[in-house]
Design a protein around this motif. Sequence first.
Motif, PDB file in Angstrom:
ATOM      1  N   GLU A  46      10.216 -64.063   4.322  1.00  0.00           N
ATOM      2  CA  GLU A  46      11.221 -63.697   5.310  1.00  0.00           C
ATOM      3  C   GLU A  46      12.377 -64.685   5.224  1.00  0.00           C
ATOM      4  N   PRO A  47      13.583 -64.299   5.707  1.00  0.00           N
ATOM      5  CA  PRO A  47      14.686 -65.260   5.750  1.00  0.00           C
ATOM      6  C   PRO A  47      14.286 -66.513   6.513  1.00  0.00           C
ATOM      7  N   GLU A  48      14.533 -67.680   5.945  1.00  0.00           N
ATOM      8  CA  GLU A  48      14.161 -68.935   6.575  1.00  0.00           C
ATOM      9  C   GLU A  48      15.069 -69.219   7.770  1.00  0.00           C
ATOM     10  N   VAL A  49      14.502 -69.905   8.725  1.00  0.00           N
ATOM     11  CA  VAL A  49      15.264 -70.366   9.883  1.00  0.00           C
ATOM     12  C   VAL A  49      15.485 -71.860   9.717  1.00  0.00           C
ATOM     13  N   MET A  50      16.703 -72.293   9.922  1.00  0.00           N
ATOM     14  CA  MET A  50      17.044 -73.703   9.749  1.00  0.00           C
ATOM     15  C   MET A  50      17.249 -74.354  11.106  1.00  0.00           C
ATOM     16  N   ALA A  51      16.871 -75.613  11.202  1.00  0.00           N
ATOM     17  CA  ALA A  51      17.095 -76.402  12.409  1.00  0.00           C
ATOM     18  C   ALA A  51      17.599 -77.779  12.015  1.00  0.00           C
ATOM     19  N   ARG A  52      18.489 -78.314  12.840  1.00  0.00           N
ATOM     20  CA  ARG A  52      19.036 -79.655  12.604  1.00  0.00           C
ATOM     21  C   ARG A  52      18.783 -80.535  13.815  1.00  0.00           C
ATOM     22  N   ALA A  53      18.771 -81.838  13.563  1.00  0.00           N
ATOM     23  CA  ALA A  53      18.630 -82.811  14.651  1.00  0.00           C
ATOM     24  C   ALA A  53      19.166 -84.152  14.164  1.00  0.00           C
ATOM     25  N   THR A  54      19.608 -84.968  15.103  1.00  0.00           N
ATOM     26  CA  THR A  54      20.079 -86.318  14.814  1.00  0.00           C
ATOM     27  C   THR A  54      19.292 -87.302  15.652  1.00  0.00           C
ATOM     28  N   VAL A  55      18.736 -88.295  15.011  1.00  0.00           N
ATOM     29  CA  VAL A  55      17.970 -89.331  15.705  1.00  0.00           C
ATOM     30  C   VAL A  55      18.719 -90.640  15.546  1.00  0.00           C
ATOM     31  N   GLY A  56      18.955 -91.333  16.685  1.00  0.00           N
ATOM     32  CA  GLY A  56      19.740 -92.567  16.650  1.00  0.00           C
ATOM     33  C   GLY A  56      21.191 -92.267  16.333  1.00  0.00           C
ATOM     34  N   GLU A  57      21.747 -93.023  15.447  1.00  0.00           N
ATOM     35  CA  GLU A  57      23.141 -92.853  15.060  1.00  0.00           C
ATOM     36  C   GLU A  57      23.287 -92.019  13.785  1.00  0.00           C
ATOM     37  N   GLY A  58      22.196 -91.391  13.340  1.00  0.00           N
ATOM     38  CA  GLY A  58      22.251 -90.645  12.092  1.00  0.00           C
ATOM     39  C   GLY A  58      22.128 -91.601  10.919  1.00  0.00           C
ATOM     40  N   GLY A  59      21.984 -91.048   9.750  1.00  0.00           N
ATOM     41  CA  GLY A  59      21.819 -91.903   8.579  1.00  0.00           C
ATOM     42  C   GLY A  59      21.328 -91.089   7.407  1.00  0.00           C
TER      43      GLY A  59
END
Length: 332
Positions: free
Chosen positions: A303-316
Amino acid sequence: MQSQGKSIRQWRVGSFSTALALILFGVATLVYRHEPGYVPQLINNWWPVVLILLGLEIFLAGYFCRDDVPRLKYDFLALILVLVIVIISLVIYVFNSSSLAARLTQALGAASYTVDLPEKRLSVAEGVKKIAVQGPGREWHNLQLRSGSSADQIVFFGQAMVTATSEAEAREMARNAGLFTRQVGDTLFLELREVPLYQGFGPSARISGSTLILPAGLAVEVAGDKIGAGLEMVLDYLEADWSITNSGPIRVTLNRGINVQIEAYSRAAEMFQGNINWKIQNRLTSTAPSDQKLPVPPYNQPEPEVMARATVGEGGPLLKLFSRDAIMINTR
C-alpha cells in the motif's frame, strides 16, 4: 493302503522357507551390529534366495509325496510373511544406516540450554565512513541497537536458547552465530548470523537477546527485512545520519539531551506511536493533521506508505525509519 487309525501328515509348503528366512535375517541382524552399511546391500542382493528356497521346497515336496492321497498344502500365510519380512527388514536397515535415525535419537534426548554468543569488541579501521548492519533474521529476537560515544569501537554480546543433546553441544553451535564483519571500501558490513542448524530432526535455536553498540559518529544503515523480528534502539548520542529498515516493529528510546530529525515510513498513521510530536503526511498526498484517521491496509499487501516527521531537541542528524509494523519513539 493307509491304516484307519493313522492320520495322514500333510506337508505345508512355505513353512520351511519362512523358518529359514527368519534364521537368515536373524544372522543379518547380528552382522548389522558391526557392519551398519553392509546389511542393506546384503538384503538387496540376496533376498531372491528366499524364492529359490521356496521353489526347492515345492520341488522336494512333490518328489517325496507320491501317494495317491495328496499330502501337499500351500501355506499362503507363511508365503506372505516371507515377503513382509523382506520388505520391512530392508526398510528398517536402510533407515538405520541413514542419518535420520541418529537425528531422531538426538531430538528425543535433547534439552534447552541458554548459552552466550561470542562477545565481540572491534575497533573501526581508519577510513571507514559507514556501517551497514545486515539482520536480524526470523529466529532473532530482542535485538537492542545502541549508539555509543564518538569513540570508534563496536561492541556486541548476547544469548541464545539452543535445544541440543548437551550443554557442550549447545555452546559449540552458538560459536557459529553472532556478529561477523567485512570491510568493502569505506563501508564496514556487520552481519548478524543465526545459530546454524541442519535440516530434518535435530537441535533448534533462537537468539533470545542481544546488544549491538555502534559509534555515534558514523553513518549507519540497518536492513532487517525478515518478517516478525522486532528491533529496539536506545540512542544516547547521534552525530551522523542513521537509516533503519525493518519489517517488524521498531521501538526507539531517545536521551532527552539528543538533537535529531526523525523521518519515518509505515503503512498507516496508527503505526506511529510514542510521546513525541508526530506530524503525519501521506506520501502521495498533501500534509494531514496527526489526528486524521487513515485506513490500515493488511500487513501482507503493498500500500502507499505513510510518512511522519518529528524534531527532537534542536534538530540535527537524520534518523530515518522504515517498517510495515509499529514505530514507537519515546524520550526519557
